[in-house]
Scaffold this active site. Structure first.
Site, mmCIF file in Angstrom:
data_model
loop_
_atom_site.group_PDB
_atom_site.id
_atom_site.type_symbol
_atom_site.label_atom_id
_atom_site.label_comp_id
_atom_site.label_asym_id
_atom_site.label_seq_id
_atom_site.Cartn_x
_atom_site.Cartn_y
_atom_site.Cartn_z
ATOM 1 N N HIS B 126 3.578 -13.751 23.637
ATOM 2 C CA HIS B 126 4.827 -13.880 22.796
ATOM 3 C C HIS B 126 5.465 -15.203 22.999
ATOM 4 O O HIS B 126 5.132 -15.722 24.199
ATOM 5 C CB HIS B 126 5.676 -12.605 23.234
ATOM 6 C CG HIS B 126 6.918 -12.282 22.433
ATOM 7 N ND1 HIS B 126 8.107 -13.134 22.642
ATOM 8 C CD2 HIS B 126 7.241 -11.518 21.518
ATOM 9 C CE1 HIS B 126 8.805 -12.887 21.676
ATOM 10 N NE2 HIS B 126 8.437 -11.689 21.044
ATOM 11 N N ASP B 203 4.229 -10.056 31.604
ATOM 12 C CA ASP B 203 5.282 -9.615 30.552
ATOM 13 C C ASP B 203 4.866 -8.192 30.117
ATOM 14 O O ASP B 203 3.917 -7.821 29.536
ATOM 15 C CB ASP B 203 4.864 -10.509 29.364
ATOM 16 C CG ASP B 203 5.563 -9.977 28.140
ATOM 17 O OD1 ASP B 203 6.261 -8.873 28.206
ATOM 18 O OD2 ASP B 203 5.534 -10.801 27.133
ATOM 19 N N GLN B 206 5.869 -4.629 26.145
ATOM 20 C CA GLN B 206 5.333 -3.536 25.438
ATOM 21 C C GLN B 206 4.513 -2.374 26.218
ATOM 22 O O GLN B 206 4.226 -1.220 25.623
ATOM 23 C CB GLN B 206 4.180 -4.009 24.581
ATOM 24 C CG GLN B 206 4.712 -4.849 23.465
ATOM 25 C CD GLN B 206 5.517 -4.069 22.345
ATOM 26 O OE1 GLN B 206 5.669 -3.284 22.403
ATOM 27 N NE2 GLN B 206 6.834 -4.984 21.878
ATOM 28 N N LYS B 229 13.098 -1.695 23.573
ATOM 29 C CA LYS B 229 11.944 -1.065 23.327
ATOM 30 C C LYS B 229 11.403 0.456 23.939
ATOM 31 O O LYS B 229 10.369 0.633 23.344
ATOM 32 C CB LYS B 229 10.966 -2.128 23.607
ATOM 33 C CG LYS B 229 11.004 -3.526 22.969
ATOM 34 C CD LYS B 229 9.866 -4.424 23.090
ATOM 35 C CE LYS B 229 10.263 -5.895 22.944
ATOM 36 N NZ LYS B 229 10.199 -6.237 21.496
ATOM 37 N N CYS B 368 6.573 -13.335 16.399
ATOM 38 C CA CYS B 368 6.819 -14.217 17.787
ATOM 39 C C CYS B 368 5.496 -14.603 18.498
ATOM 40 O O CYS B 368 5.464 -14.915 19.657
ATOM 41 C CB CYS B 368 7.883 -13.605 18.503
ATOM 42 S SG CYS B 368 9.540 -13.778 18.001
HETATM 43 C C1 PLP Z 1 4.922 -8.779 24.350
HETATM 44 C C2 PLP Z 1 6.460 -9.262 24.183
HETATM 45 N N1 PLP Z 1 6.826 -9.981 25.240
HETATM 46 C C3 PLP Z 1 8.078 -10.435 25.056
HETATM 47 C C4 PLP Z 1 9.006 -9.863 24.060
HETATM 48 C C5 PLP Z 1 10.558 -10.218 24.200
HETATM 49 O O1 PLP Z 1 11.357 -9.186 24.370
HETATM 50 P P1 PLP Z 1 12.948 -9.391 24.278
HETATM 51 O O2 PLP Z 1 13.032 -9.947 22.858
HETATM 52 O O3 PLP Z 1 13.402 -8.020 24.300
HETATM 53 O O4 PLP Z 1 13.303 -10.230 25.189
HETATM 54 C C6 PLP Z 1 8.450 -9.051 23.182
HETATM 55 C C7 PLP Z 1 9.559 -8.266 21.992
HETATM 56 O O5 PLP Z 1 9.236 -8.623 20.821
HETATM 57 C C8 PLP Z 1 7.340 -8.473 23.239
HETATM 58 O O6 PLP Z 1 6.693 -7.947 22.487
#
Ligand code: PLP
Lengths: 131, 410
Positions: B126, B203, B206, B229, B368
């Site tokens: 992401h 990270d 998910q 999430k 993203c």
């Molecule tokens: C794999 C992954 N990493 C990071 C993020 C970023 O999360 P946040 O927008 O809550 O910081 C997301 C969310 O879309 C994600 O799916």
């Protein structure tokens, strides 16, 4: 049937009349919509009197962005550049004949932004060109 | 043996699932990967907090301040337990996964990385696990390299092993891809990285919502995730870090609450976890986060994962039947509840917009993860995603909707 995808839009998306490139050309400009990754390039031929004699667009994106480019190009052939500089959002929406929410409006306006940035000879296509 | 979820009962906890998007059209929410819906339990806990207990935390001695502090810290304990952290001191509240990763990039990385040091990421990250490292590269001259993604959407571990010979200082990777759905073998990736002395950041945006995560079994050094999430509110997330690392790190932001003592010209930082929590935090959100964790725990993460697996297998099967649909990512046994796809001849934005007329919420774009889409030479995909409240009927509605899209674009 929903206005956004009325037949003329789908028709211009699937069978555009003005897709392609012009070589040689007098003006060429391209830009993206970073939100969707839509991409549009516009090429123009202009005569000594400043009138567009031929035009094409190329690129990829959603039905709204591509149909809007095709309709726009169709409408500017034969027009003086001075008149193109005056085109705005409302003129384009009239061509499309639909109402759009803020997100899809960006898709629709990409071609007009690219066209005007090219006609003005600018380095970048900014939103202020089409407001 | 996982029990099958009582979806009818679960859906009653999510009043939003009953709403109509236009008259006579009920919502079909297939966008939980972007953010999950929130159960009544969470909504009401936050409401109650504001109705009964609202006060600023720490330092206060009055009843409300003590109550609010106990609720804020109590939620931290629940979150620590949920991912099996060895202590609540290892849970730092942040705004979201993005801020958690940035905390590591600003605090740990700026204290520990110098020009030429290697950081390994992957091609399926992401933007939140790419851009902080791009920024550090520009500032520090660190080097970046990437574990490639194979055509079937898996990380190429052979290339990873070769990259490890260059002794990276940090490896940062996603436990589960938000586009391909791939569940990466985090334990193995961490073990291999530790063999060459790398610090391992995961990270978990998910994974924590959908799988049982045990940070001690994984032996992750840092683990980042977001409440929104996983049935919790927006505005709060967490970074788990091993206490030895967190102790040695400089503070991230300066201000109130993160200090032990302040003089006119100097300060001494507070102990963990407060050292990293400057200013008045998102207190009601922390309370909601704790209740979200209770909610998921009560239903059971194994049962949730099993339910999502069943829905995802069914969705992949049904989507595959549609002529012109191309699916991205591995087979159902290697992925979580995500189905990213393209429909030949129709741009994903048009797909999403037309589905929306039937109340079906899917996402369209690069989600993203632009570099990942470039890898597969596509500007965008449509993405349907599933959670504990998703049903096979909703998958059927999606499939019918896609046939309608095809008809329109004929
Ligand atoms: C794999 C992954 N990493 C990071 C993020 C970023 O999360 P946040 O927008 O809550 O910081 C997301 C969310 O879309 C994600 O799916």
């Amino acid at each position: 049937m929903d206005d956004l995808y009325r037949e003329v839009i789908i028709e211009h998306y699937k069978n555009p009349g003005y897709r392609g490139k012009l070589d040689p050309h007098d003006i060429s400009f391209a830009d993206n919509n970073p939100l969707c990754g839509d991409h549009i390039q516009i090429d123009l031929r202009v005569d000594a009197g400043g009138v567009v004699t031929d035009a094409r667009f190329d690129g990829h994106g959603c039905a709204i962005s591509q149909a809007s480019a095709d309709l726009l190009i169709e409408s500017v052939i034969g027009k003086p550049l001075e008149e193109i500089k005056k085109l705005n959002k409302d003129d384009l929406l009239e061509l499309l004949g639909i109402e759009l929410g803020p997100v899809r409006l960006k898709c629709a306006l990409l071609s007009l932004k690219v066209l005007k940035a090219g006609v003005y000879g600018l380095g970048e296509a900014s939103d202020s060109l089409v407001e | 043996m996982p029990m099958s979820l009582n979806i009818k009962e679960i859906r009653k906890d999510f009043p939003i699932l009953e709403r109509e998007t236009q008259s006579g059209v009920r919502l079909t929410y297939l966008d939980s990967t972007a953010t999950s819906q929130k159960p009544l339990q969470v909504i009401e806990a936050m409401n109650d907090y504001y109705r009964r207990s609202n006060a600023n935390i720490h330092r206060g001695v009055h009843t409300l301040a003590e109550e609010a502090t106990a609720m804020y810290e109590g939620a931290r304990e629940k979150i620590a337990k949920f991912i099996n952290a060895s202590s609540p001191r290892e849970i730092i509240y942040t705004r979201n996964t993005t801020e958690s990763i940035n905390l590591v990039a600003y605090s740990w990385a700026r204290a520990n990385l110098k020009q030429g040091d290697l950081v390994i990421l992957t091609e399926m990250e992401h933007h939140s696990n790419l851009v902080p490292w791009h920024m550090l590269q520009a500032e520090r001259g660190i080097e970046l390299d990437f574990i490639p993604v194979t055509d079937d959407g898996l990380l190429d571990l052979e290339v990873y092993k070769a990259l490890l010979k260059r002794t990276p200082k940090l490896v940062s990777f996603t436990h589960m891809s938000n586009v391909l759905g791939t569940i990466n073998p985090a334990g193995e990736i961490i073990r291999l990285g530790h063999e060459v002395g790398a610090i391992m950041l995961v990270d978990g945006a998910q994974s924590v919502p959908h799988l049982k995560v045990d940070v001690q079994a994984l032996d992750a050094d840092f683990y980042a995730f977001s409440a929104h999430k996983m049935c919790g509110p927006t505005g709060i997330g967490a970074l788990h870090g091993k206490s030895a690392l967190l102790e040695a790190m400089p503070p991230f932001m300066g201000g109130g609450d993160m200090i032990k003592e302040v003089k006119l010209r100097s300060f001494r930082p507070n102990t963990l976890p407060h050292k990293f929590e400057a200013g008045t935090p998102a207190i009601a959100e922390a309370v909601g986060f704790g209740v979200a964790v209770d909610y998921l725990t009560k239903i059971g993460m194994d049962d949730i994962a099993a339910h999502e697996h069943e829905i995802t297998s069914y969705a992949l099967e049904r989507l595959e039947e549609i002529p012109g649909v191309k699916l991205f990512g591995p087979s159902a046994d290697k992925k979580g509840g995500v189905a990213a796809f393209t429909l030949e001849g129709v741009h994903p934005h048009d797909v999403a917009q037309i589905l929306d007329r039937d109340g079906i919420a899917v996402r369209a774009g690069h989600h993203c993860a632009q570099p990942l889409h470039e890898k597969f030479s596509i500007p965008a995909t449509s993405r349907a995603s599933f959670y504990l409240y998703s049903t096979k009927e909703e998958v059927d509605l999606l499939v019918n909707g896609l046939y309608k899209v095809k008809e329109m674009f004929g």
